[in-house]
Design a protein around this motif. Sequence first.
Motif, PDB file in Angstrom:
ATOM      1  N   SER A   1       0.800  -1.073   0.001  1.00  0.00           N
ATOM      2  CA  SER A   1       0.081  -0.050  -0.078  1.00  0.00           C
ATOM      3  C   SER A   1       0.769   1.244  -0.102  1.00  0.00           C
ATOM      4  O   SER A   1       0.363   2.354  -0.375  1.00  0.00           O
ATOM      5  CB  SER A   1      -0.990   0.097   1.290  1.00  0.00           C
TER       6      SER A   1
ATOM      7  N   ASN B   1       3.356   0.696  -3.834  1.00  0.00           N
ATOM      8  CA  ASN B   1       2.843   0.589  -4.931  1.00  0.00           C
ATOM      9  C   ASN B   1       1.921   1.806  -5.172  1.00  0.00           C
ATOM     10  O   ASN B   1       0.895   1.320  -5.786  1.00  0.00           O
ATOM     11  CB  ASN B   1       2.457  -0.777  -5.430  1.00  0.00           C
ATOM     12  N   ARG B   2       1.912   2.676  -4.486  1.00  0.00           N
ATOM     13  CA  ARG B   2       1.100   3.758  -4.736  1.00  0.00           C
ATOM     14  C   ARG B   2       0.946   4.327  -5.930  1.00  0.00           C
ATOM     15  O   ARG B   2       1.943   4.496  -6.861  1.00  0.00           O
ATOM     16  CB  ARG B   2       1.390   4.828  -3.740  1.00  0.00           C
ATOM     17  N   SER B   3      -0.413   4.655  -6.499  1.00  0.00           N
ATOM     18  CA  SER B   3      -0.572   5.238  -8.107  1.00  0.00           C
ATOM     19  C   SER B   3      -1.528   6.345  -7.978  1.00  0.00           C
ATOM     20  O   SER B   3      -2.005   6.627  -6.855  1.00  0.00           O
ATOM     21  CB  SER B   3      -0.800   3.797  -8.633  1.00  0.00           C
ATOM     22  N   GLY B   4      -1.720   6.540  -9.114  1.00  0.00           N
ATOM     23  CA  GLY B   4      -2.780   7.761  -9.097  1.00  0.00           C
ATOM     24  C   GLY B   4      -2.227   8.918  -8.685  1.00  0.00           C
ATOM     25  O   GLY B   4      -1.133   9.418  -8.852  1.00  0.00           O
ATOM     26  N   ASN B   5      -2.975   9.850  -7.797  1.00  0.00           N
ATOM     27  CA  ASN B   5      -2.686  11.130  -7.301  1.00  0.00           C
ATOM     28  C   ASN B   5      -2.021  10.973  -6.129  1.00  0.00           C
ATOM     29  O   ASN B   5      -1.682  11.809  -5.224  1.00  0.00           O
ATOM     30  CB  ASN B   5      -3.727  11.921  -7.267  1.00  0.00           C
TER      31      ASN B   5
ATOM     32  N   ARG C   1       4.138   9.116  -3.682  1.00  0.00           N
ATOM     33  CA  ARG C   1       5.173   8.069  -4.149  1.00  0.00           C
ATOM     34  C   ARG C   1       6.266   8.411  -3.121  1.00  0.00           C
ATOM     35  O   ARG C   1       6.947   9.568  -3.320  1.00  0.00           O
ATOM     36  CB  ARG C   1       5.531   7.882  -5.532  1.00  0.00           C
TER      37      ARG C   1
ATOM     38  N   TYR D   1       9.877  -3.487  -2.782  1.00  0.00           N
ATOM     39  CA  TYR D   1       9.780  -2.244  -3.448  1.00  0.00           C
ATOM     40  C   TYR D   1       9.652  -0.825  -2.685  1.00  0.00           C
ATOM     41  O   TYR D   1       8.697  -0.862  -1.899  1.00  0.00           O
ATOM     42  CB  TYR D   1       8.927  -2.444  -4.542  1.00  0.00           C
TER      43      TYR D   1
END
Length: 271
Positions: free
Chosen positions: A186, A189-193, A196, A211
């Motif tokens: 969580s 691998n954060r994505s979108g807005n 990171r 990672y």
Amino acid sequence: MAISTFKFILIAISIFIPPSSTDQNDESCLTHLFNSFQDPMENLHNWTKPTFAKPCSDFTSNLAGATCNNGRIYKLSLQNLNLHGSISPFISNCTNLQSLDLSNNSIAGIIPGELQFLVNLAVLNLSSNRLSGEIPPELPMCIYLNVIDLHGNELSGSIPPQIGSLVRLSAFDVSDNRLSGPIPASLGNRSGNLGRFNVSSYSGNKGLYGYPLGPMKGDGLSVLAIVGIGLGSGLLSLALSFTVVCVWLRAAERRTAAEQEVKISRAMPDY
């Protein structure tokens, strides 16, 4: 007569209505926090009991390192003050607190789980102290957290995966601690807005993997160590074998020489 009655009412009201004062929660918070600290440089010299009773005058603070908003403490900036001691769990009584910065001190002990009750907290900076124990799994209850900086402590255990659920989190640093286990997906691998976080947010934790760090390191020996041991064992075996062969050849030579002497003595005539 009417005017006199009106004046009497005003006086009565002024007597029975208490003057405005700070929320008692703030007073308790500041009192316990100060008592849990050790201040050898006396940087908190005006943190006294009378001031705790009224630390704010609307937007003006009467305490060093404190900022007020509408008569409530909403920011504590106590960094670089050589503070020792620990963080009192009564910090949670400062219910209007939005920013807590205790960085670059010598504060020890654990991070109190009671921080979860600071529902307005947006900035938490406890970096460069001597804090130990685990990162409280209750911390993500502060859903408005934007900054979590815990680097440069002695924190152990794993990173709570719930931290990845903080959608406002844009700065996260737990480097240079003693953390172990996998980096939660969580967070990694954060994505979108969602914010990171790169390697620098996690470096300096020998037991941490996943990672954006590398995979888990095996408990066994490294490839170079295995190769080195193999070569060393091979050379040792070769040396032992060579020594055994030399001894065997030497013994064989002596045996052959002895047999030749016997043959010669038998072939000689008796006079």
